[in-house]
Design an enzyme around this catalytic site. Structure first.
Site, mmCIF file in Angstrom:
data_model
loop_
_atom_site.group_PDB
_atom_site.id
_atom_site.type_symbol
_atom_site.label_atom_id
_atom_site.label_comp_id
_atom_site.label_asym_id
_atom_site.label_seq_id
_atom_site.Cartn_x
_atom_site.Cartn_y
_atom_site.Cartn_z
ATOM 1 N N ASP A 97 0.835 -1.206 0.000
ATOM 2 C CA ASP A 97 0.000 0.000 0.000
ATOM 3 C C ASP A 97 0.871 1.257 0.000
ATOM 4 O O ASP A 97 1.965 1.260 0.558
ATOM 5 C CB ASP A 97 -0.908 -0.022 1.245
ATOM 6 C CG ASP A 97 -2.046 0.987 1.136
ATOM 7 O OD1 ASP A 97 -2.303 1.483 0.026
ATOM 8 O OD2 ASP A 97 -2.666 1.282 2.173
ATOM 9 N N HIS A 124 2.879 3.150 -8.967
ATOM 10 C CA HIS A 124 2.737 1.720 -9.254
ATOM 11 C C HIS A 124 3.983 1.212 -9.992
ATOM 12 O O HIS A 124 4.467 0.120 -9.715
ATOM 13 C CB HIS A 124 1.487 1.463 -10.103
ATOM 14 C CG HIS A 124 0.200 1.862 -9.435
ATOM 15 N ND1 HIS A 124 -0.070 1.552 -8.132
ATOM 16 C CD2 HIS A 124 -0.880 2.554 -9.888
ATOM 17 C CE1 HIS A 124 -1.273 2.018 -7.806
ATOM 18 N NE2 HIS A 124 -1.777 2.642 -8.859
ATOM 19 N N LEU A 126 10.590 -21.004 -4.037
ATOM 20 C CA LEU A 126 9.504 -20.140 -3.545
ATOM 21 C C LEU A 126 8.257 -20.227 -4.444
ATOM 22 O O LEU A 126 8.381 -20.248 -5.667
ATOM 23 C CB LEU A 126 10.012 -18.687 -3.538
ATOM 24 C CG LEU A 126 8.985 -17.599 -3.229
ATOM 25 C CD1 LEU A 126 8.643 -17.583 -1.749
ATOM 26 C CD2 LEU A 126 9.509 -16.219 -3.644
HETATM 27 C C1 FPP Z 1 -1.670 0.098 -3.483
HETATM 28 O O1 FPP Z 1 -1.292 1.444 -3.549
HETATM 29 C C2 FPP Z 1 -1.164 -0.692 -4.599
HETATM 30 C C3 FPP Z 1 -1.918 -1.273 -5.571
HETATM 31 C C4 FPP Z 1 -3.378 -1.164 -5.610
HETATM 32 C C5 FPP Z 1 -1.339 -2.041 -6.681
HETATM 33 C C6 FPP Z 1 -0.059 -2.771 -6.440
HETATM 34 C C7 FPP Z 1 0.595 -3.032 -7.739
HETATM 35 C C8 FPP Z 1 1.922 -2.981 -7.978
HETATM 36 C C9 FPP Z 1 2.929 -2.778 -6.932
HETATM 37 C C10 FPP Z 1 2.431 -3.104 -9.372
HETATM 38 C C11 FPP Z 1 2.242 -4.361 -10.118
HETATM 39 C C12 FPP Z 1 2.283 -5.624 -9.352
HETATM 40 C C13 FPP Z 1 2.980 -6.742 -9.656
HETATM 41 C C14 FPP Z 1 2.743 -7.955 -8.823
HETATM 42 C C15 FPP Z 1 3.986 -6.839 -10.729
HETATM 43 P P1 FPP Z 1 -2.424 2.561 -3.642
HETATM 44 O O2 FPP Z 1 -2.594 2.918 -5.074
HETATM 45 O O3 FPP Z 1 -3.645 2.095 -2.944
HETATM 46 O O4 FPP Z 1 -1.748 3.733 -2.843
HETATM 47 P P2 FPP Z 1 -2.470 4.892 -1.984
HETATM 48 O O5 FPP Z 1 -3.168 4.193 -0.857
HETATM 49 O O6 FPP Z 1 -1.320 5.726 -1.513
HETATM 50 O O7 FPP Z 1 -3.382 5.610 -2.917
#
Ligand code: FPP
Length: 257
Positions: A21, A38, A132
């Site tokens: 997050d 992201h 893993l």
């Molecule tokens: C949360 O941050 C993150 C996500 C919803 C997406 C996670 C995805 C990645 C790290 C990239 C791709 C993944 C892989 C497995 C290759 P948020 O957008 O909710 O952040 P915020 O709470 O600060 O708005």
């Protein structure tokens, strides 16, 4: 001593789950669009997967896209799906070189067909790997999964293949998308939020929780090792008393001597 050296390899959690997050907040802080967060988050995914593989952890589950994430603006969903497909494609060699098996949980059928195809290809290619297991939670939410499991059990009962009194933890667990995967022993959440957000609610009954203020794009190997060390310094009682745990531990030690 380096953090990694302080980790006891005999007491590793068998399964670590992570709520990644803070990508959006990281981007906003830098004055970038959310997608940049992201993109940077993919680097943290790589670091975390490598760290887990280096230690010899058996299962790592990453919450990559929740059922609720479908409510985000379409351009962000499209960008996330594109990033997922690209990342899997680019990391195939790393997965193979490190003997990592890719698996998924969630409602995969709701993903765009390109994402489904790429995931299937990667799962097939890595299916023989024995190190893993990297589990990506995609279009996943715990309540969705629990309702699906209830539906399966109800159908089995309706067909007369099971009696209501035969429903138990074991038969219920068999209907979850995590069937065959041991429950997480450690759950990490980044970005300073103290929530579970509909993630593995059934499976985390006895899981140790670890929260860090670090935003996901800044998460790295050292942070992961720190979480493992913290886990190793906790006493896990599973409803027993400290005295009972000490007895169980010394009996275990005697058996291995
Ligand atoms: C949360 O941050 C993150 C996500 C919803 C997406 C996670 C995805 C990645 C790290 C990239 C791709 C993944 C892989 C497995 C290759 P948020 O957008 O909710 O952040 P915020 O709470 O600060 O708005």
């Amino acid at each position: 001593m380096e953090i990694k050296e302080q980790i006891n390899r005999e007491k590793l959690p068998g399964h670590v789950a992570v709520i990644m997050d803070g990508n959006g907040r990281w981007a906003r802080k830098q004055g970038f669009a959310r997608i940049k967060g992201h993109e940077k988050g993919v680097g943290a995914v790589r670091d975390t997967v490598e760290a887990a593989a280096e230690l010899g952890i058996r299962y790592l589950t990453l919450f990559a896209f929740s059922t609720e994430n479908w409510n985000r603006p379409k351009y962000e969903i499209d960008a996330l799906m594109k990033l997922l497909v690209e990342s899997i494609h680019n990391e195939m060699k790393t997965l193979m070189d490190n003997n990592i098996r890719l698996a998924t949980i969630g409602d995969l059928q709701s993903l765009p067909s390109k994402s489904q195809q790429e995931l299937k290809k990667a799962m097939d290619t890595t299916s023989g790997n024995t190190g893993l297991t990297l589990v990506l939670a995609l279009s996943y939410s715990s309540r969705w999964e629990i309702v699906e499991a209830c539906r399966k059990i109800a159908e089995t009962v309706q067909k007369g293949e099971m009696k209501p009194e035969e429903i138990d933890v074991h038969s219920f667990t068999a209907g979850l998308t995590t069937v065959g995967i041991p429950d997480p022993e450690l759950l990490i959440r980044t970005s300073g939020e103290y929530r579970i957000s509909n993630f593995l609610l059934w499976q985390i009954a006895y899981t140790e929780l670890y929260f860090t203020p670090t935003l996901w794009p800044d998460f790295n190997k050292e942070e992961f090792f720190r979480a493992i060390l913290d886990f190793q310094n906790r006493e896990r009682r599973f409803g027993l008393t400290s005295e009972q745990i000490t007895k169980v531990e010394s009996a275990k030690k005697k058996r291995t001597q």
